[in-house]
Design an enzyme around this catalytic site. Structure first.
Site, PDB file in Angstrom:
ATOM      1  N   HIS A  97      25.310  17.439   7.528  1.00  0.00           N
ATOM      2  CA  HIS A  97      25.837  17.289   6.169  1.00  0.00           C
ATOM      3  C   HIS A  97      25.348  18.462   5.319  1.00  0.00           C
ATOM      4  O   HIS A  97      24.152  18.781   5.301  1.00  0.00           O
ATOM      5  CB  HIS A  97      25.354  15.961   5.599  1.00  0.00           C
ATOM      6  CG  HIS A  97      25.736  15.751   4.178  1.00  0.00           C
ATOM      7  ND1 HIS A  97      26.980  16.058   3.700  1.00  0.00           N
ATOM      8  CD2 HIS A  97      25.027  15.269   3.123  1.00  0.00           C
ATOM      9  CE1 HIS A  97      27.030  15.770   2.403  1.00  0.00           C
ATOM     10  NE2 HIS A  97      25.857  15.301   2.033  1.00  0.00           N
ATOM     11  N   CYS A 109      27.982   9.962   1.640  1.00  0.00           N
ATOM     12  CA  CYS A 109      28.096  11.217   2.409  1.00  0.00           C
ATOM     13  C   CYS A 109      28.071  10.994   3.922  1.00  0.00           C
ATOM     14  O   CYS A 109      28.453  11.876   4.689  1.00  0.00           O
ATOM     15  CB  CYS A 109      26.980  12.174   2.008  1.00  0.00           C
ATOM     16  SG  CYS A 109      26.988  12.515   0.253  1.00  0.00           S
ATOM     17  N   ASN A 142      28.152  20.554  -1.807  1.00  0.00           N
ATOM     18  CA  ASN A 142      28.114  19.257  -1.119  1.00  0.00           C
ATOM     19  C   ASN A 142      29.417  18.501  -1.411  1.00  0.00           C
ATOM     20  O   ASN A 142      29.637  18.069  -2.541  1.00  0.00           O
ATOM     21  CB  ASN A 142      26.886  18.488  -1.635  1.00  0.00           C
ATOM     22  CG  ASN A 142      26.773  17.094  -1.055  1.00  0.00           C
ATOM     23  OD1 ASN A 142      27.691  16.586  -0.418  1.00  0.00           O
ATOM     24  ND2 ASN A 142      25.638  16.467  -1.292  1.00  0.00           N
TER      25      ASN A 142
HETATM   26  N1  COA Z   1      19.172  24.931 -13.319  1.00  0.00           N
HETATM   27  C1  COA Z   1      17.988  25.195 -13.874  1.00  0.00           C
HETATM   28  N2  COA Z   1      16.980  24.298 -13.893  1.00  0.00           N
HETATM   29  C2  COA Z   1      17.210  23.103 -13.320  1.00  0.00           C
HETATM   30  C3  COA Z   1      18.432  22.780 -12.729  1.00  0.00           C
HETATM   31  C4  COA Z   1      19.431  23.744 -12.753  1.00  0.00           C
HETATM   32  N3  COA Z   1      20.643  23.513 -12.217  1.00  0.00           N
HETATM   33  N4  COA Z   1      18.360  21.524 -12.240  1.00  0.00           N
HETATM   34  C5  COA Z   1      17.133  21.077 -12.516  1.00  0.00           C
HETATM   35  N5  COA Z   1      16.435  22.025 -13.169  1.00  0.00           N
HETATM   36  C6  COA Z   1      15.058  21.945 -13.649  1.00  0.00           C
HETATM   37  C7  COA Z   1      14.681  20.519 -13.979  1.00  0.00           C
HETATM   38  O1  COA Z   1      15.013  20.226 -15.310  1.00  0.00           O
HETATM   39  C8  COA Z   1      13.197  20.555 -13.756  1.00  0.00           C
HETATM   40  O2  COA Z   1      12.600  21.139 -14.860  1.00  0.00           O
HETATM   41  P1  COA Z   1      11.160  20.626 -15.382  1.00  0.00           P
HETATM   42  O3  COA Z   1      10.216  20.869 -14.239  1.00  0.00           O
HETATM   43  O4  COA Z   1      10.901  21.504 -16.569  1.00  0.00           O
HETATM   44  O5  COA Z   1      11.328  19.191 -15.691  1.00  0.00           O
HETATM   45  C9  COA Z   1      13.058  21.507 -12.601  1.00  0.00           C
HETATM   46  O6  COA Z   1      14.220  22.336 -12.602  1.00  0.00           O
HETATM   47  C10 COA Z   1      13.008  20.810 -11.273  1.00  0.00           C
HETATM   48  O7  COA Z   1      12.642  21.787 -10.398  1.00  0.00           O
HETATM   49  P2  COA Z   1      12.126  21.424  -8.985  1.00  0.00           P
HETATM   50  O8  COA Z   1      11.331  20.165  -9.027  1.00  0.00           O
HETATM   51  O9  COA Z   1      11.462  22.635  -8.439  1.00  0.00           O
HETATM   52  O10 COA Z   1      13.449  21.166  -8.227  1.00  0.00           O
HETATM   53  P3  COA Z   1      13.560  20.916  -6.698  1.00  0.00           P
HETATM   54  O11 COA Z   1      12.890  21.973  -5.934  1.00  0.00           O
HETATM   55  O12 COA Z   1      13.222  19.490  -6.396  1.00  0.00           O
HETATM   56  O13 COA Z   1      15.108  21.109  -6.487  1.00  0.00           O
HETATM   57  C11 COA Z   1      17.094  19.867  -6.121  1.00  0.00           C
HETATM   58  C12 COA Z   1      15.998  20.216  -7.108  1.00  0.00           C
HETATM   59  C13 COA Z   1      18.039  18.913  -6.791  1.00  0.00           C
HETATM   60  C14 COA Z   1      17.830  21.150  -5.734  1.00  0.00           C
HETATM   61  C15 COA Z   1      16.458  19.253  -4.832  1.00  0.00           C
HETATM   62  O14 COA Z   1      15.572  18.228  -5.196  1.00  0.00           O
HETATM   63  C16 COA Z   1      17.492  18.692  -3.912  1.00  0.00           C
HETATM   64  O15 COA Z   1      18.303  19.408  -3.371  1.00  0.00           O
HETATM   65  N6  COA Z   1      17.464  17.360  -3.650  1.00  0.00           N
HETATM   66  C17 COA Z   1      18.452  16.750  -2.789  1.00  0.00           C
HETATM   67  C18 COA Z   1      19.729  16.564  -3.558  1.00  0.00           C
HETATM   68  C19 COA Z   1      20.880  16.191  -2.684  1.00  0.00           C
HETATM   69  O16 COA Z   1      21.075  16.762  -1.646  1.00  0.00           O
HETATM   70  N7  COA Z   1      21.679  15.217  -3.147  1.00  0.00           N
HETATM   71  C20 COA Z   1      22.820  14.769  -2.463  1.00  0.00           C
HETATM   72  C21 COA Z   1      22.486  14.054  -1.218  1.00  0.00           C
HETATM   73  S1  COA Z   1      23.885  13.445  -0.408  1.00  0.00           S
END
Ligand code: COA
Length: 315
Positions: free
Chosen positions: A242, A108, A272
């Site tokens: 980004h 990215c 993204n």
């Molecule tokens: N819909 C519903 N539930 C989802 C889900 C979705 N699309 N994706 C994940 N979950 C669930 C998981 O299974 C997990 O469940 P569990 O707790 O029962 O195991 C839970 O949601 C995770 O929730 P949480 O820990 O609150 O998520 P988060 O606040 O960390 O958010 C992201 C997850 C991915 C949105 C966040 O971590 C993020 O944006 N990270 C950066 C990702 C990124 O930018 N990547 C590219 C970089 S270039």
């Protein structure tokens, strides 16, 4: 150098959060508050190389430059249907340019790395006019059965034309290898001699680790540049970051103590789009008249590797 033209192209298929919830155990109520994404553009019948060429032509038009005047083409891309030839070479032919070209894969952060490469070539006296194209289809890297990952991404192409100038004030590139946090593995053709086990693994991500890295790397890269240039965050007019997650953008913004209006975003409608995200945002801001000549811009991006980078430039 200085940027004198921008262009971008998005695929026509729009996929909303509600559409995802038809085949995935997810919902707008989960996705939107955690990411800021409402919908994304996803490749259907388009070819990424065609989108890349169209974005390049738009940037050349905007710059008022002919393709034959280009001295170098840099294409940032992680994945496309061609393993070879390079996407930059396909863009060279598609635009009618005659210059050398190179593909880079800095995930990215590709646009920032491409800017640095262009600036270095210019300072070495080797180029005057450079085309950067970032073209990405991350929706083809994820499993569409994996709600943890596929909901985050969209496709697109963004381009910029640079020419002689001293508008780029500073660029900071960083890398911190952490290969198990965000990766995809593909299986290559077998040979009679391969004895190791090989597998195809779609994009895997440790979301919270990526989130923490992104905020630290991006705010760190920007602050490093500001310090080096003897500037304060207040002296930057627009921060073009980004577009991975609105919460990441807001955390970086809070680190820098800056108001929301300095951070244009399109993550809500684009998701993204990997390295294409920065130049697409730049093009949209350019065409909407959000950027004024003389504005100080800070660009910053982060991604798999981990790799990150920031640039400060005058518009
Ligand atoms: N819909 C519903 N539930 C989802 C889900 C979705 N699309 N994706 C994940 N979950 C669930 C998981 O299974 C997990 O469940 P569990 O707790 O029962 O195991 C839970 O949601 C995770 O929730 P949480 O820990 O609150 O998520 P988060 O606040 O960390 O958010 C992201 C997850 C991915 C949105 C966040 O971590 C993020 O944006 N990270 C950066 C990702 C990124 O930018 N990547 C590219 C970089 S270039």
């Amino acid at each position: 150098m200085k940027i004198i033209g921008t262009g971008s192209v998005l695929p026509k298929q729009i996929v909303t959060n509600d559409m995802l919830s038809e085949f995935l155990d997810t919902s707008d109520a989960w996705i939107y508050p955690r990411t800021g994404i409402k919908h994304r553009h996803v490749i259907s019948d388009e070819k990424l190389e065609d989108m890349a060429i169209e974005a390049a032509k738009k940037a050349l038009d905007d710059a008022g430059m002919k393709a034959e005047d280009l001295d170098f083409i840099i294409c940032s891309n992680v994945v496309n249907e061609y393993i070879t030839p390079s996407l930059s070479c396909i863009i060279q032919g598609g635009t009618g340019a005659a210059c050398p070209c190179i593909d880079i894969n800095c995930a990215c952060a590709g646009f920032i790395y491409a800017l640095d490469f262009a600036e270095a070539q210019y300072r070495a006296g080797r180029v005057q006019n450079v085309l950067i194209v970032c073209a990405e289809e991350p929706t083809r890297m994820t499993s569409w059965k994996d709600r943890n990952v596929c909901v985050l991404f969209g496709d697109g192409a963004g381009a910029a034309v640079l020419t002689a100038g001293d508008n780029i004030k500073g660029i900071k590139l960083s890398a911190a290898s952490s290969t198990e946090k965000l990766y995809q593995i593909r299986k290559l053709e077998p040979t009679p001699y391969i004895t190791k086990e090989e597998v195809d693994i779609p994009l895997q991500m440790k979301g919270q680790d990526v989130f923490k890295f992104a905020v630290k790397a991006s705010s760190g890269d920007i602050q490093y540049l500001l310090d080096k240039l003897g500037m304060t965050p207040d002296q930057v007019d627009k921060y073009l970051l980004h577009q991975a997650n609105i919460r990441i953008i807001n955390s970086i913004r809070e680190h820098l103590g800056q108001p929301e209006e300095k951070f244009p975003t399109n993550v809500e409608t684009h998701g993204n789009s990997s390295s294409a995200s920065c130049p697409i945002l730049l093009d949209e801001c350019n065409r909407k008249g959000i950027l004024k000549r003389g504005d100080t811009l800070a660009l910053s991006a982060f991604g798999a590797g981990f790799i990150s980078g920031a640039a400060i430039m005058e518009w």
